[in-house]
Design an enzyme around this catalytic site. Structure first.
Site: not given
Length: 254
Positions: A158-159
């Protein structure tokens, strides 16, 4: 020449300024002459360390709280800060989060929170503050990108996705606004000694591997971002648009 780096009379909104890179940027902008609007999810509204340090420099500071994963809270903050400060000259989109889990175990809740904080809220804030800058034909927007704007990372899908998207957003906004007096750029930190990297620094094997790749031979620190932020926020960077400035001790050169 030095006057081109002056931020005297400017007002800068810095998100995620309670500690770490955001605090370093806020202090750097204040040292260059800017008054600071600070916002973080848990920032004390009065008496925070960053407020005290900004005021010790002779600059004004106003603190706000906002949970950037909460869309309603974000819009309420934007309405409040625009009422309090009709003219914001500099926007620093620094607030962010990182949630670690292998991709096969990276749940929707982790993904959604990271994307909301690191990408969605930053676009909304840039749009709402940026439209005022466009109307005035003057403004600076600085995003905090990452090494994972360029690389994939490990167990942080996600990051990595959010920071890759920030790189594209910087260029997209720059394409629309560079000709309207608004400079949009980003700073991409390398491995920095902050809360976000504590687990890496405490892993002796991983930390040694990281340091072995950094030509400068050390972890970065928040003070390393003062100069780059002042440059991008100042008239010295008036012809810089859509750039991602690496502040990584040479990591990406290896």
């Amino acid at each position: 020449m030095l006057e081109k780096f002056s931020l005297e009379g400017k007002v800068a909104l810095v998100t995620g300024c309670k500690r770490g890179i955001g605090k370093g940027i806020a202090l750097g902008l204040a040292e260059a002459g800017a008054d600071i609007i600070g916002v973080s999810a848990s920032l004390a509204l009065e008496g925070s360390d960053v407020e005290n340090e900004v005021k010790a420099l002779g600059r004004n500071f106003k603190g706000y709280q906002c949970d950037f994963s909460d869309r309603d809270a974000l819009y309420a903050f934007i309405k409040e800060v625009k009422a309090d400060f009709p003219k914001i000259d500099i926007l620093v989109n620094n607030a962010g989060t990182i949630l670690r889990a292998p991709a096969a175990e990276h749940g929707d809740d982790l993904w959604d929170k990271v994307i909301d904080v690191n990408l969605n809220s930053q676009f909304i804030l840039s749009r709402e503050i940026g439209k005022e800058m466009v109307a005035r034909q003057s403004g600076k927007i600085i995003f905090t990108a990452s090494l994972l704007t360029f690389q994939g990372g490990i167990t942080v899908p996600g990051y990595a996705a959010s920071k890759g998207a920030i790189g594209q957003l910087v260029m997209a906004l720059s394409n629309e606004w560079a000709g309207k007096g608004v400079n949009v750029n980003a700073i991409a930190p390398g491995y920095i000694d902050t809360d976000n990297t504590q687990a890496l620094r405490e892993d002796s094997e991983r930390s040694a591997a990281i340091l072995g790749r950094i030509p400068q031979g050390r972890w970065g620190n928040p003070d390393d971002f003062k100069g780059p932020a002042v440059f991008l926020a100042s008239d010295a960077a008036s012809y810089v648009n859509g750039a991602i400035l690496l502040v990584d001790g040479g990591w990406m050169g290896r």
